[in-house]
Design an enzyme around this catalytic site. Structure first.
Site, PDB file in Angstrom:
ATOM      1  N   ASP A 250      37.954  34.953  43.734  1.00 54.72           N
ATOM      2  CA  ASP A 250      37.907  36.048  42.774  1.00 54.72           C
ATOM      3  C   ASP A 250      39.320  36.143  42.446  1.00 54.72           C
ATOM      4  O   ASP A 250      40.309  36.043  43.280  1.00 54.72           O
ATOM      5  CB  ASP A 250      37.248  37.425  43.283  1.00 54.72           C
ATOM      6  CG  ASP A 250      37.386  38.603  42.449  1.00 54.72           C
ATOM      7  OD1 ASP A 250      37.074  38.038  41.125  1.00 54.72           O
ATOM      8  OD2 ASP A 250      37.433  39.659  42.480  1.00 54.72           O
ATOM      9  N   SER A 251      39.507  37.067  41.313  1.00 53.96           N
ATOM     10  CA  SER A 251      41.217  37.536  40.876  1.00 53.96           C
ATOM     11  C   SER A 251      41.666  38.456  41.870  1.00 53.96           C
ATOM     12  O   SER A 251      42.881  38.476  41.907  1.00 53.96           O
ATOM     13  CB  SER A 251      40.891  37.793  39.606  1.00 53.96           C
ATOM     14  OG  SER A 251      40.191  39.142  39.412  1.00 53.96           O
TER      15      SER A 251
ATOM     16  N   TYR B 102      42.607  39.847  36.177  1.00 54.90           N
ATOM     17  CA  TYR B 102      42.759  38.664  35.179  1.00 54.90           C
ATOM     18  C   TYR B 102      41.996  39.087  33.794  1.00 54.90           C
ATOM     19  O   TYR B 102      42.128  38.521  32.911  1.00 54.90           O
ATOM     20  CB  TYR B 102      41.723  37.441  35.769  1.00 54.90           C
ATOM     21  CG  TYR B 102      42.257  36.545  36.795  1.00 54.90           C
ATOM     22  CD1 TYR B 102      43.334  36.879  37.212  1.00 54.90           C
ATOM     23  CD2 TYR B 102      41.617  35.499  37.156  1.00 54.90           C
ATOM     24  CE1 TYR B 102      44.052  36.019  38.310  1.00 54.90           C
ATOM     25  CE2 TYR B 102      42.235  34.496  38.020  1.00 54.90           C
ATOM     26  CZ  TYR B 102      43.431  34.967  38.569  1.00 54.90           C
ATOM     27  OH  TYR B 102      43.950  33.834  39.645  1.00 54.90           O
ATOM     28  N   GLY B 103      41.155  40.005  33.960  1.00 55.54           N
ATOM     29  CA  GLY B 103      40.285  40.377  32.554  1.00 55.54           C
ATOM     30  C   GLY B 103      41.074  40.711  31.246  1.00 55.54           C
ATOM     31  O   GLY B 103      40.409  40.823  30.491  1.00 55.54           O
TER      32      GLY B 103
ATOM     33  N   CYS C  58      33.562  36.157  40.358  1.00 55.38           N
ATOM     34  CA  CYS C  58      34.388  36.905  38.946  1.00 55.38           C
ATOM     35  C   CYS C  58      33.646  36.504  37.784  1.00 55.38           C
ATOM     36  O   CYS C  58      33.463  35.180  37.507  1.00 55.38           O
ATOM     37  CB  CYS C  58      35.804  36.173  39.177  1.00 55.38           C
ATOM     38  SG  CYS C  58      36.830  36.738  37.960  1.00 55.38           S
ATOM     39  N   ASN C  59      33.401  37.692  37.053  1.00 57.79           N
ATOM     40  CA  ASN C  59      32.788  37.249  35.831  1.00 57.79           C
ATOM     41  C   ASN C  59      33.848  36.790  34.763  1.00 57.79           C
ATOM     42  O   ASN C  59      33.133  35.724  33.812  1.00 57.79           O
ATOM     43  CB  ASN C  59      32.305  38.671  35.146  1.00 57.79           C
ATOM     44  CG  ASN C  59      31.080  39.118  35.915  1.00 57.79           C
ATOM     45  OD1 ASN C  59      29.785  38.941  35.500  1.00 57.79           O
ATOM     46  ND2 ASN C  59      31.041  39.728  37.231  1.00 57.79           N
TER      47      ASN C  59
ATOM     48  N   GLU D  96      40.406  49.511  42.152  1.00 56.83           N
ATOM     49  CA  GLU D  96      41.416  48.991  42.916  1.00 56.83           C
ATOM     50  C   GLU D  96      42.212  50.464  43.394  1.00 56.83           C
ATOM     51  O   GLU D  96      42.818  50.405  44.580  1.00 56.83           O
ATOM     52  CB  GLU D  96      42.386  48.350  42.131  1.00 56.83           C
ATOM     53  CG  GLU D  96      41.720  46.858  41.788  1.00 56.83           C
ATOM     54  CD  GLU D  96      41.803  45.885  42.733  1.00 56.83           C
ATOM     55  OE1 GLU D  96      42.796  45.967  43.616  1.00 56.83           O
ATOM     56  OE2 GLU D  96      41.207  44.859  42.490  1.00 56.83           O
TER      57      GLU D  96
ATOM     58  N   CYS E  46      31.108  42.874  36.027  1.00 57.04           N
ATOM     59  CA  CYS E  46      32.410  42.601  36.504  1.00 57.04           C
ATOM     60  C   CYS E  46      32.118  42.982  38.058  1.00 57.04           C
ATOM     61  O   CYS E  46      31.385  43.919  38.367  1.00 57.04           O
ATOM     62  CB  CYS E  46      33.152  43.410  36.014  1.00 57.04           C
ATOM     63  SG  CYS E  46      34.818  43.651  37.007  1.00 57.04           S
ATOM     64  N   THR E  47      32.668  42.053  39.049  1.00 59.81           N
ATOM     65  CA  THR E  47      32.285  42.538  40.409  1.00 59.81           C
ATOM     66  C   THR E  47      32.810  43.466  41.136  1.00 59.81           C
ATOM     67  O   THR E  47      32.654  44.024  42.229  1.00 59.81           O
ATOM     68  CB  THR E  47      32.603  41.168  41.304  1.00 59.81           C
ATOM     69  OG1 THR E  47      33.960  40.671  41.042  1.00 59.81           O
ATOM     70  CG2 THR E  47      31.575  39.883  41.046  1.00 59.81           C
ATOM     71  N   HIS E  48      34.000  44.194  40.447  1.00 57.58           N
ATOM     72  CA  HIS E  48      34.522  45.477  40.921  1.00 57.58           C
ATOM     73  C   HIS E  48      33.390  46.639  40.415  1.00 57.58           C
ATOM     74  O   HIS E  48      33.305  47.798  41.186  1.00 57.58           O
ATOM     75  CB  HIS E  48      35.498  45.770  40.176  1.00 57.58           C
ATOM     76  CG  HIS E  48      36.900  45.234  40.628  1.00 57.58           C
ATOM     77  ND1 HIS E  48      37.126  43.954  40.357  1.00 57.58           N
ATOM     78  CD2 HIS E  48      37.810  45.865  41.477  1.00 57.58           C
ATOM     79  CE1 HIS E  48      38.446  43.583  41.039  1.00 57.58           C
ATOM     80  NE2 HIS E  48      38.813  44.867  41.488  1.00 57.58           N
TER      81      HIS E  48
END
Lengths: 268, 268
Positions: B11-12, B43-44, B74-75, B154, B186-188
């Site tokens: 993932d990023s 990254y997004g 990571c999407n 984050e 988004c995985t977050h």
């Protein structure tokens, strides 16, 4: 060295354009090269080793462009990697944003307590504390990391209730203390100055790096006989490592819609 | 290929740990290597060329570790650089997060309108639209970029009035439309699910990538006779490119304080 060579300015992203705007006002005849590392922004949440590595790469890039001086228009790098940058730069003068801002700020305090807000890397480094203490042991620094401010500015979200709540929360400790000066220790933060003012104690003086840094640059160039005073058509070059179109959109916010050039993508 | 080789997940940053948690539940005997590029997250917000370059570097790193399959947790990379990742991976199976999530989501909609929220790169790529349309021309996607969600997660700011205002603003168009399913693209974002639920229309079903992706991985490993079912002491390795201590703090949020390992810093 030739005074017609450009001044090199770098930042982790485009926040350093707030400093650049002030340099353009004070030194309107200088040729400039700006470099913003938008492919890896933000730096302020990363660890020191990574920030040092990235800083050296940016410095080397500007040296290849034959600049006559380097402005580190980023508090995070000024705090964490200034000695590495100076080592790579060799004889080229390097101007950081912290020392001129602190020299200016200590003349404005009556309580001798200075608030500093910045990225996590900047506040954890202790660079502001060290710089302030070097000017007098009576001065006290109260600092607070505000890691969401950079993404908020980068998204153009610089006003409104959500930002006010976030800012109020970050400034709680400083507001409860005795500081009468608040240093915006990140070149993105001037965009949030109205919100910061709104949620700060009434009499606190807000100080950013742009003007003191531009003044210092002028002084250093003069001392080195490197001022370029007669150039009628200064060449302004703006590079970013990612997203030139979006960078230009945000850059226009910094320049009231009148950004003085185009922004090109470059590999470093 | 040997079934005892580890599964590689990247993932990023550390958002991909939400997918990893689900993989650990479904495949508790597998050896795993996780790689989060925290030195260059997010990254997004970057452009496609940069995302492709970074994706190839992460893939090469995992291939050097001799993994038996790669999960793109990571999407943004699943949307922008999946073909580049597959090209670098060669014969190693690559599982992305978008196709399994979409296959699952279309079984849950009655209105045939699917809301998708994600990073700017993901929503601009049109990858969700293309994937949904490939499953039936009756389906419609309404998408919205939510670029502040990753920094908020984050920073651990996942509840409270400021986040609610930001989320409400992002979800305005989707709430006013006819979607009855909302994909967290988004995985977050699973960390923000309670806030997203609170500001969403009452009957909308919230779907994230973790479970469908883990299921798809299990199926792909089974088809390739690569399932590792009897391993009593699975080896779990977690690498990041920056800030291992802070990554562990946030990882613990994803794992209810019980992160199953340590996090090491690595160069890629």
């Amino acid at each position: 060295m030739n005074s017609s060579l450009p001044i090199g300015i770098f930042d982790s992203g485009i926040g350093g354009l707030t400093v650049t705007a002030e340099i353009l006002k004070l030194l309107p005849n200088e040729n400039l090269i700006y470099l913003g590392d938008t492919a890896r922004v933000p730096y302020g949440t990363r660890d020191n080793e990574t920030i040092k590595k990235f800083s050296k790469e940016l410095t080397l890039f500007l040296l290849k462009q034959k600049v006559k001086a380097i402005v580190v228009a980023c508090n995070t790098m000024s705090a964490v990697s200034l000695s590495e940058i100076k080592e790579v730069a060799g004889k080229i003068p390097v101007i950081d944003v912290i020392s001129p801002t602190v020299e200016f700020a200590v003349t404005k305090t009556r309580t001798s307590v200075l608030g500093v807000i910045g990225t996590r890397a900047t506040t954890h480094s202790g660079a502001y504390q060290a710089q302030v203490r070097s000017l007098g042991s009576q001065f006290i620094v109260v600092s607070k990391a505000c890691p969401l401010f950079v993404p908020l500015v980068e998204e153009g979200l610089v006003s409104g209730k959500s930002v006010e709540i976030i800012a109020e929360n970050y400034l709680k400790d400083i507001n409860e203390g005795n500081a009468d000066v608040l240093i915006l220790g990140c070149t993105h933060y001037p965009m949030l100055a109205p919100v910061i003012k709104k949620v700060s104690r009434r009499r606190i003086k807000i100080i950013d790096s742009a003007f003191p840094t531009a003044e210092k640059l002028k002084k250093v160039l003069a001392e080195n006989k490197l001022l370029n005073l007669k150039n009628k058509k200064p060449k302004l070059i703006f590079y970013v490592t990612d997203n030139p179109e979006r960078s230009l959109q945000i850059a226009n916010l910094f320049f009231d819609g009148k950004f003085p050039g185009k922004i090109e993508k470059v590999k470093i």
